[in-house]
Write an enzyme that holds these catalytic residues in place. Sequence first.
Site, PDB file in Angstrom:
ATOM      1  N   VAL A 194      -4.067  -3.318   5.886  1.00 27.07           N
ATOM      2  CA  VAL A 194      -4.975  -2.915   4.809  1.00 27.07           C
ATOM      3  C   VAL A 194      -4.818  -3.768   3.556  1.00 27.07           C
ATOM      4  O   VAL A 194      -5.643  -3.698   2.652  1.00 27.07           O
ATOM      5  CB  VAL A 194      -4.830  -1.416   4.443  1.00 27.07           C
ATOM      6  CG1 VAL A 194      -5.328  -0.523   5.548  1.00 27.07           C
ATOM      7  CG2 VAL A 194      -3.399  -1.056   4.062  1.00 27.07           C
ATOM      8  N   LYS A 215       4.602  -0.668   4.404  1.00 26.33           N
ATOM      9  CA  LYS A 215       4.693  -1.968   3.739  1.00 26.33           C
ATOM     10  C   LYS A 215       5.783  -2.740   4.476  1.00 26.33           C
ATOM     11  O   LYS A 215       6.923  -2.274   4.565  1.00 26.33           O
ATOM     12  CB  LYS A 215       5.076  -1.734   2.278  1.00 26.33           C
ATOM     13  CG  LYS A 215       4.939  -2.927   1.389  1.00 26.33           C
ATOM     14  CD  LYS A 215       4.988  -2.465  -0.055  1.00 26.33           C
ATOM     15  CE  LYS A 215       5.021  -3.574  -1.041  1.00 26.33           C
ATOM     16  NZ  LYS A 215       5.086  -3.096  -2.414  1.00 26.33           N
ATOM     17  N   ASP A 316       5.617  -3.218 -13.766  1.00 19.72           N
ATOM     18  CA  ASP A 316       4.528  -3.972 -13.122  1.00 19.72           C
ATOM     19  C   ASP A 316       3.291  -3.091 -12.991  1.00 19.72           C
ATOM     20  O   ASP A 316       2.649  -3.049 -11.937  1.00 19.72           O
ATOM     21  CB  ASP A 316       4.993  -4.495 -11.755  1.00 19.72           C
ATOM     22  CG  ASP A 316       4.082  -5.597 -11.210  1.00 19.72           C
ATOM     23  OD1 ASP A 316       3.307  -6.176 -12.005  1.00 19.72           O
ATOM     24  OD2 ASP A 316       4.133  -5.868  -9.992  1.00 19.72           O
TER      25      ASP A 316
HETATM   26  N1  LIG Z   1       0.028   3.723   0.206  1.00 19.62           N
HETATM   27  C1  LIG Z   1      -1.078   2.993   0.368  1.00 19.62           C
HETATM   28  N2  LIG Z   1      -2.195   3.547   0.880  1.00 19.62           N
HETATM   29  C2  LIG Z   1      -3.307   2.794   1.045  1.00 19.62           C
HETATM   30  N3  LIG Z   1      -3.408   1.494   0.727  1.00 19.62           N
HETATM   31  C3  LIG Z   1      -2.349   0.887   0.212  1.00 19.62           C
HETATM   32  C4  LIG Z   1      -1.117   1.595   0.002  1.00 19.62           C
HETATM   33  N4  LIG Z   1      -0.219   0.737  -0.544  1.00 19.62           N
HETATM   34  C5  LIG Z   1      -0.856  -0.441  -0.667  1.00 19.62           C
HETATM   35  N5  LIG Z   1      -2.118  -0.368  -0.222  1.00 19.62           N
HETATM   36  C6  LIG Z   1      -3.125  -1.460  -0.179  1.00 19.62           C
HETATM   37  O1  LIG Z   1      -2.458  -2.661   0.135  1.00 19.62           O
HETATM   38  C7  LIG Z   1      -2.695  -3.636  -0.865  1.00 19.62           C
HETATM   39  C8  LIG Z   1      -1.474  -4.533  -0.995  1.00 19.62           C
HETATM   40  O2  LIG Z   1      -0.444  -3.847  -1.661  1.00 19.62           O
HETATM   41  P1  LIG Z   1       0.800  -4.598  -2.257  1.00 19.62           P
HETATM   42  O3  LIG Z   1       1.505  -3.659  -3.145  1.00 19.62           O
HETATM   43  O4  LIG Z   1       1.576  -5.210  -1.148  1.00 19.62           O
HETATM   44  O5  LIG Z   1       0.185  -5.797  -3.069  1.00 19.62           O
HETATM   45  P2  LIG Z   1      -0.669  -5.802  -4.412  1.00 19.62           P
HETATM   46  O6  LIG Z   1      -0.350  -4.585  -5.230  1.00 19.62           O
HETATM   47  O7  LIG Z   1      -2.105  -6.001  -4.087  1.00 19.62           O
HETATM   48  O8  LIG Z   1      -0.103  -7.068  -5.131  1.00 19.62           O
HETATM   49  P3  LIG Z   1       1.365  -7.259  -5.741  1.00 19.62           P
HETATM   50  O9  LIG Z   1       2.158  -7.944  -4.707  1.00 19.62           O
HETATM   51  O10 LIG Z   1       1.142  -8.070  -6.941  1.00 19.62           O
HETATM   52  O11 LIG Z   1       1.925  -5.900  -6.055  1.00 19.62           O
HETATM   53  C9  LIG Z   1      -3.022  -2.832  -2.119  1.00 19.62           C
HETATM   54  O12 LIG Z   1      -3.787  -3.583  -3.021  1.00 19.62           O
HETATM   55  C10 LIG Z   1      -3.788  -1.665  -1.536  1.00 19.62           C
HETATM   56  O13 LIG Z   1      -5.140  -2.013  -1.339  1.00 19.62           O
HETATM   57 MG   LIG Z   2       1.393  -3.937  -5.407  1.00 15.30          MG
END
Ligand SMILES: Nc1ncnc2c1ncn2[C@@H]1O[C@H](COP(=O)(O)OP(=O)(O)OP(=O)(O)O)[C@@H](O)[C@H]1O
Ligand SMILES: [Mg+2]
Length: 486
Positions: A194, A215, A316
Amino acid sequence: MLFILLLRALPRLNPCLKCVCQLCEHTNFTCQTEGACWASVMLTNGKEEVTKSCVSLPELNAQVFCHSSKNITKTECCYTDFCNNITLHLPIASESSRRPNLGPVVLTVIVTVPVCILSIAVMLIVYTCQGRHCTFGKKKRQNIEEPLSECNLVNSGKTLKDLIYDMTTSGSGSGLPLLVQRTIARTIVLQEIVGKGRFGEVWRGKWCGEDVAVKIFSSRDERSWFREAEIYQTIMLRHENILGFIAADNKDNGTWTQLWLVSEYHEQGSLFDYLNRNTVTIDSLIKLALSIASGLAHLHMEIVGTQGKPAIAHRDLKSKNILVKKNETCAIADLGLAVRHDAVLNTIDIPQNPRVGTKRYMAPEILDDVMNMSIFESFKRADIYSLGLVYWEISRRCSIGGIIEEYQLPYYDVVPSDPSIEDMRRVVCEQKLRPNIPNQWQSCEALRIMGRIMRECWYANGAARLTALRIKKTISQLCVHEDSKA
Ligand SMILES: Nc1ncnc2c1ncn2[C@@H]1O[C@H](COP(=O)(O)OP(=O)(O)OP(=O)(O)O)[C@@H](O)[C@H]1O
Ligand SMILES: [Mg+2]
């Protein structure tokens, strides 16, 4: 007598008990704890997998860590240096290894007698079932077809929410026991990716029919994985506006280690995704903004007492790190860079690098490198500056008099798409620019107040900024006002 008792108690009070720790590459595979040394064996893909580590005092007090669960785990806790340097086997395996050598005659009897009895029993069952409505066979088949029978081992029909609630109210108040976390993580079936971030991929997974977010960090980012899991398991952190942590697990597939962080899944994705797709009404603006302020106020707040929590700063905060729940309220996520305040020692729990986080959202004092890092309040104040930017992103998507602005990131009009610290510093510190607050916001009370809150989040002087609690109170009043208008 007293001496003997003291001697017995000593190992348990030892403030730096040393244990074998497989994960602690950086500390020569050794960890130190006030609690106990821990060794555990678990059945994974039909193979026994052994883990050795430290159990902290609160974890030990939770009383669930040192217990074996059914036939899937066997665990030992002990209280002397390196006492977990032992070989453990699951009960089934150890039973077979302890079995004495039997002679061929005895063996033949042991094998043939049960086989005969079983054959007679099967014949009898087939005979009685013939011509009747036989429910036995059906039940048996159902069991075989159910692939996730492991669910019953851990949750006995409970949802993840129930399970976490039970554990956090009866245990240490910080999360599920490590072994339960592992069992959950290892019975998740990944469905689709996602999102992707700095530290790896986020997947939607299924656990016993429920959606969960996974994650996946690469082994290179082990520190980030460990830190995020650690922060999420801070005692009493759970809150409806903070992403619900479920489990952390490190899986070694022989070639590399996969590090998983399992949390609640929110199908609407991040606030950034949501604002790109949707516009918001005044009501939903208030609801979204209030829920973020509530989550941040809880994070920032120190709760004193044995069941208390330390003050935490996020470091952050941005629309990509806030998730939107089904009921259109938010959950703050990505706590990997957060810092905790030890109020007794007045220290911060990890060595500080001031310029972490996302450059676009960095407070002026961070960009200028003048933040006083010895005061914990400084970190909270920097979060408040970022919160103001998030509020600006939401408010722009609110329709007033038919005018809705397209989604934009803060400072979209004055910095390039991946701005450097210098780009941001020039705009935010030198030119003292802030995102534009449109005139039309004055015509609507909620937007006028949101605009005022933003300005008070963006002061160059951090000490002059509002607190999360103050913002929460102001927006709650706005809520009451809107309700009484309706
Ligand atoms: N618990 C969750 N439920 C649904 N979607 C999620 C969840 N956690 C993350 N995501 C989706 O996955 C994407 C990637 O998350 P991630 O935290 O890895 O990166 P980011 O926030 O986009 O960037 P950064 O690395 O700068 O934090 C998010 O932007 C969101 O769309
Ligand atoms: Mg993030």
